[in-house]
Structure formats: structure tokens, C-alpha cells
Design an enzyme around this catalytic site. Structure first.
Site, PDB file in Angstrom:
ATOM      1  N   GLU A  35       0.840  -1.201   0.000  1.00 15.69           N
ATOM      2  CA  GLU A  35       0.000   0.000   0.000  1.00 15.69           C
ATOM      3  C   GLU A  35       0.873   1.248   0.000  1.00 15.69           C
ATOM      4  O   GLU A  35       1.848   1.336   0.745  1.00 15.69           O
ATOM      5  CB  GLU A  35      -0.876  -0.021   1.255  1.00 15.69           C
ATOM      6  CG  GLU A  35      -2.304   0.340   1.012  1.00 15.69           C
ATOM      7  CD  GLU A  35      -3.044  -0.593   0.055  1.00 15.69           C
ATOM      8  OE1 GLU A  35      -3.112  -0.270  -1.151  1.00 15.69           O
ATOM      9  OE2 GLU A  35      -3.547  -1.626   0.514  1.00 15.69           O
ATOM     10  N   THR A  37       2.794   2.134  -2.237  1.00 15.92           N
ATOM     11  CA  THR A  37       4.087   1.839  -2.861  1.00 15.92           C
ATOM     12  C   THR A  37       4.057   2.154  -4.352  1.00 15.92           C
ATOM     13  O   THR A  37       5.101   2.394  -4.948  1.00 15.92           O
ATOM     14  CB  THR A  37       4.431   0.346  -2.692  1.00 15.92           C
ATOM     15  OG1 THR A  37       3.249  -0.405  -3.011  1.00 15.92           O
ATOM     16  CG2 THR A  37       4.852   0.016  -1.287  1.00 15.92           C
ATOM     17  N   LEU A 126     -12.334   0.472  -2.822  1.00 16.07           N
ATOM     18  CA  LEU A 126     -12.258  -0.714  -3.694  1.00 16.07           C
ATOM     19  C   LEU A 126     -12.170  -0.277  -5.155  1.00 16.07           C
ATOM     20  O   LEU A 126     -12.514  -1.028  -6.065  1.00 16.07           O
ATOM     21  CB  LEU A 126     -13.470  -1.621  -3.470  1.00 16.07           C
ATOM     22  CG  LEU A 126     -13.630  -2.191  -2.057  1.00 16.07           C
ATOM     23  CD1 LEU A 126     -14.903  -3.037  -1.950  1.00 16.07           C
ATOM     24  CD2 LEU A 126     -12.411  -3.023  -1.646  1.00 16.07           C
ATOM     25  N   SER A 128     -13.769   2.139  -6.983  1.00 14.35           N
ATOM     26  CA  SER A 128     -14.965   2.406  -7.779  1.00 14.35           C
ATOM     27  C   SER A 128     -14.629   3.373  -8.913  1.00 14.35           C
ATOM     28  O   SER A 128     -15.161   3.255 -10.013  1.00 14.35           O
ATOM     29  CB  SER A 128     -16.067   2.987  -6.896  1.00 14.35           C
ATOM     30  OG  SER A 128     -15.554   4.041  -6.096  1.00 14.35           O
ATOM     31  N   SER A 129     -13.714   4.321  -8.658  1.00 11.73           N
ATOM     32  CA  SER A 129     -13.419   5.282  -9.726  1.00 11.73           C
ATOM     33  C   SER A 129     -12.634   4.643 -10.865  1.00 11.73           C
ATOM     34  O   SER A 129     -12.918   4.906 -12.031  1.00 11.73           O
ATOM     35  CB  SER A 129     -12.734   6.543  -9.205  1.00 11.73           C
ATOM     36  OG  SER A 129     -11.968   6.277  -8.085  1.00 11.73           O
ATOM     37  N   ASP A 179      -4.679   0.840  -9.251  1.00  7.82           N
ATOM     38  CA  ASP A 179      -6.119   0.574  -9.364  1.00  7.82           C
ATOM     39  C   ASP A 179      -6.529   0.373 -10.819  1.00  7.82           C
ATOM     40  O   ASP A 179      -7.260  -0.560 -11.158  1.00  7.82           O
ATOM     41  CB  ASP A 179      -6.925   1.731  -8.767  1.00  7.82           C
ATOM     42  CG  ASP A 179      -6.541   2.006  -7.328  1.00  7.82           C
ATOM     43  OD1 ASP A 179      -5.825   1.173  -6.737  1.00  7.82           O
ATOM     44  OD2 ASP A 179      -6.956   3.049  -6.798  1.00  7.82           O
ATOM     45  N   TYR A 229      -3.908  12.385   0.505  1.00  7.45           N
ATOM     46  CA  TYR A 229      -3.230  11.456  -0.399  1.00  7.45           C
ATOM     47  C   TYR A 229      -2.074  12.165  -1.114  1.00  7.45           C
ATOM     48  O   TYR A 229      -0.931  11.690  -1.097  1.00  7.45           O
ATOM     49  CB  TYR A 229      -4.234  10.897  -1.415  1.00  7.45           C
ATOM     50  CG  TYR A 229      -3.642   9.862  -2.339  1.00  7.45           C
ATOM     51  CD1 TYR A 229      -3.649   8.520  -2.001  1.00  7.45           C
ATOM     52  CD2 TYR A 229      -3.062  10.236  -3.557  1.00  7.45           C
ATOM     53  CE1 TYR A 229      -3.103   7.564  -2.844  1.00  7.45           C
ATOM     54  CE2 TYR A 229      -2.516   9.294  -4.407  1.00  7.45           C
ATOM     55  CZ  TYR A 229      -2.543   7.965  -4.052  1.00  7.45           C
ATOM     56  OH  TYR A 229      -2.002   7.028  -4.886  1.00  7.45           O
TER      57      TYR A 229
END
Ligand code: GLA
Length: 394
Positions: A35, A37, A126, A128-129, A179, A229
Site C-alpha cells: 500500500e 508503494t 475498492l 470504484s473510480s 487501481d 493522499y
């Protein structure tokens, strides 16, 4: 909804005939480990879910894009030739950002009507975008190719990169590639061991010998646009810059080994930045160790690495918070749980736990109750099923 119901609903919104209608789908993802990374050129280990966004698409004769979702009343209408004016829509800007990015990259795209069914819980960590972006990208490119008589297969990795670019340029989140890559390249019953430095990857079969990955949704809404972020990303860049005085060849934090870090950590004069870098450096190693453990069927080691990852995200990277920590702590108390961690960006969103199959009902019941008591609202649970990446539904 099944295909015919979706098409019926589409015709309810947009009228007209069935001619030219095509369906596309792109999944959300769960990240098993690795995560924060990806934007440091590091390793990640995500898997695509069977939860997905499906889009029904039909070309138009003009240059308009019209968007609607199965759970929305308000239609968005945009002119493909002046997409810049639609930047701050409450819904639809991911789709229009992708359209604009494709146009800028030279793709010939057409006006069309698009209806979305989103099955990935929105804002839950999760992806979604990414699911919306990838479904849109392959729909727009496929309709364009058909109209202009192109027959070359769509390059899924290229679609992932363009979707990431749309997120940077139109949404303002400087996300990594994980993602979008997972949504584009997922494979049923496999996780993707991805090297974010050069995008080389391996599909690793996920056979969990009597265990399952259970996702716990904190139901705490969050948005990466809130700035934390991008702030973490900037902290990592600062850390790299400081380490470069001793490691001039390092182009990203991935190039810093655990040994290098221990040797030169004193060069980072801010404690906060030292903690961020420590997380990234050791998390990369944990991904390598996890892939090895899963290939050997060593569930206990994988579970321990999941726990270490969460603890590091909590104490060093500081992206967890009360809701995620509560879900994880309660999960770890349950017999038959080998490991539990947050997944995705953090700040709310979801956890993933490695749970012995026969303990799943007890897990959901006990963790759910404890969470409700401590947080004041309920969590949701899904047993993950690992599915395929973005594709047309024929
Ligand atoms: C979000 C981003 C990804 C990645 C994760 C954290 O999901 O979109 O690129 O950085 O957070 O691992």
C-alpha cells in the site's frame, strides 16, 4: 441486473432502437498487500473483484455524450468538442475526464449515450473510480473503432495509463497506477504481482487452502481529493530527495533497499518523513515476501505480513483512523483469522482479512457487532471473489 434488464432500462432513459448497443464492464479491486508503494515505483499485489461497473453504450450521430446511472435521475449532457466546461460536475466528471484524455491522446471517439450500473461501493477504497474510468475508456474506444472501421484489439494497459492520467489531470488526485492496472488486467482467481517501476507483472494463482479473503467496509465515506493522499505523495518525494545525497542513482523510493534505508535514515531530518519512507521501504519487501509465501501455500506467513502492513500504515504512514483500526483489531481477535489489514488508500474505506472458511459467519457476526458498538454505525462484509479485468460483455 442482467443484460436484458440493463438494456431495457437504457431504452427507458434514451429511447430509440437496439441498433449499435454494446455492453462493457470493468471491476473494482482489493489490494492484498503493497500500500502506497505504487507511486514510489514499488511493488503491489492487487486482485480484480467480481464487483464491477457495467456500462451500456450506443453511438450517436452528433458529438454529444449523454450519461446516466441506473440509480440517478439527472442526465449529464456534454459536448465532446468543449469538455473543459464540465469539470465540476457532482457526477460524470470521471467519465468526461477519460473522454478528454482519450481525445488528447489522439483517439477518435464518437458521441454516444452511456448508462452506468455501479456495483463497486462508491468511495469505499475498492477502486470504484478506476472501474468507472476503465469501463468508460474501453466503451469509448470500442465505439470509436467500430465507427471508423478499426479492428485492432484494445490495449488494456494503455487504457489503464490513460485512465490514471485522467485522474491526475481532471480529478486532481495524483494516484499511482495500481487501481487502473488491476481493473484493466485482472484475471479470475489470480492476483497481479505488479512492478510499478516498469509495469512488468505476473499473475499469481490465489489458492488459499481453506481460507478466504473477507472484505470489511467501514462505511466511512472518504474522498482522496481531500488532500491527504497528495500530501503523502509529496512527503515521499521529499524523502527521496534527501536520501539521494547518499544514493544518487535512486530514481524512486523503490530503489532504496531496507539496508540502504537503515544506513542513511539519519539523512532525513524530519521524523514524519522518516516514518513515511520507512513504511514504503519495508512495505515493498513485504510484497515480495507475500508473493513467495502465497506461492508456497504458507498462509500463516502471509497473514503475519498483512498484520505488519496494517501496523505500519497505522503507525508510520498514518492513513488508517479509528474505523479501520477498529475493524482490524476486532478481526484479529477472532479465532481462525490469520491476518487483517486496511486495503486501498486508507482514511476510511475497507479492510481485508484472511479468514478460515468455516469461521466466516462467526467472524462477520462478532466483528460486525463490536464495530457497531464502538463506532455507532454498521460495517458491511463481502467474501471476495476474484474476477476478470475490463472487457466487453458479448
Ligand atoms: C489509491 C490509489 C492507488 C494507491 C493506493 C494506495 O487506491 O489510487 O494508486 O496509491 O491508494 O496503495
Amino acid at each position: 441486473m442482467d443484460k436484458s434488464k440493463l438494456i431495457e432500462k437504457f431504452l427507458g432513459y434514451f429511447d430509440g432502437s437496439l441498433e449499435g448497443i454494446r455492453l462493457f464492464t470493468a471491476p473494482g479491486r482489493v489490494n492484498l498487500i503493497g500500500e502506497h508503494t505504487d507511486y514510489n515505483g514499488g511493488f503491489v499485489f492487487p486482485a480484480a473483484l467480481t464487483l464491477a461497473t457495467t456500462v451500456v453504450a450506443r453511438p450517436r450521430k452528433d458529438r454529444m455524450i449523454r450519461l446516466i446511472a441506473t440509480d440517478l435521475e439527472q442526465m449529464v449532457e456534454a459536448d465532446l468538442d468543449c469538455l473543459d466546461q464540465y469539470r465540476n460536475l457532482p457526477w460524470g466528471n470521471y467519465q468526461l475526464g477519460v473522454a478528454q484524455t482519450l481525445l488528447k491522446a489522439g483517439y477518435m471517439i464518437k458521441g454516444c449515450d452511456l448508462m452506468y450500473e455501479d456495483k463497486v461501493p462508491l468511495g469505499s477504497g475498492l477502486s470504484s473510480s478506476a472501474a468507472i474510468e476503465l469501463a468508460t475508456a474501453i466503451a469509448l474506444v470500442s465505439l470509436g473503432d467500430e465507427a471508423y472501421g478499426k479492428t485492432k484489439a484494445i490495449d488494456a494497459i494503455e487504457m489503464a495509463k490513460l485512465s490514471q492520467r485522467a485522474e491526475h489531470e481532471y480529478i486532481g488526485v495524483k494516484c499511482g497506477i495500481m487501481d487502473q492496472f488491476a481493473s484493466a488486467m485482472g484475471k479470475k482467481d489470480h492476483a497481479i504481482f505488479l512492478d510499478c517501476k516498469d509495469l512488468s507483472f505476473q499473475w499469481v494463482p490465489i489458492t488459499l487452502s481453506g481460507y478466504s479473503l473477507v472484505i470489511g467496509n467501514t462505511n466511512k465515506k472518504r474522498s482522496l481529493g481531500e488532500g491527504k493522499y497528495n500530501e503523502r505523495r509529496a512527503e515521499c518525494e521529499k524523502g527521496l530527495e534527501l536520501l539521494k545525497s547518499a544514493l544518487p542513482q535512486a530514481t524512486c523510493l523503490r530503489d532504496v533497499s531496507c539496508e540502504d534505508f537503515e544506513k542513511y535514515r539519519h539523512l532525513i531530518d524530519s521524523e514524519v518523513i522518516r516514518k513515511r519512507v520507512a513504511h514504503v521501504v519495508y512495505e515493498n519487501q513485504r510484497v515480495l515476501d507475500s508473493v513467495e509465501a502465497l506461492k508456497n501455500g504458507d498462509m500463516a506467513t502471509f497473514g503475519r505480513l498483512m498484520n505488519d502492513s496494517h501496523n505500519s500504515l497505522r503507525d508510520l504512514y498514518e492513513v488508517t483512523g479509528k474505523e479501520l483500526d477498529t475493524l482490524v483489531e476486532e478481526a484479529r481477535k477472532i479465532e481462525g483469522v490469520l491476518g487483517s489489514r486496511m486495503t486501498g488508500a486508507g482514511f476510511g474505506g475497507c479492510t481485508v482479512s484472511l479468514v478460515k472458511n468455516e469461521r466466516i459467519p462467526a467472524f462477520i457476526e462478532s466483528v460486525g457487532k463490536a464495530y457497531q458498538d464502538k463506532i455507532g454505525y454498521g460495517a458491511s462484509f463481502y467474501v471476495s471473489e476474484i474476477g476478470d479485468g475490463a472487457r466487453e460483455l458479448k
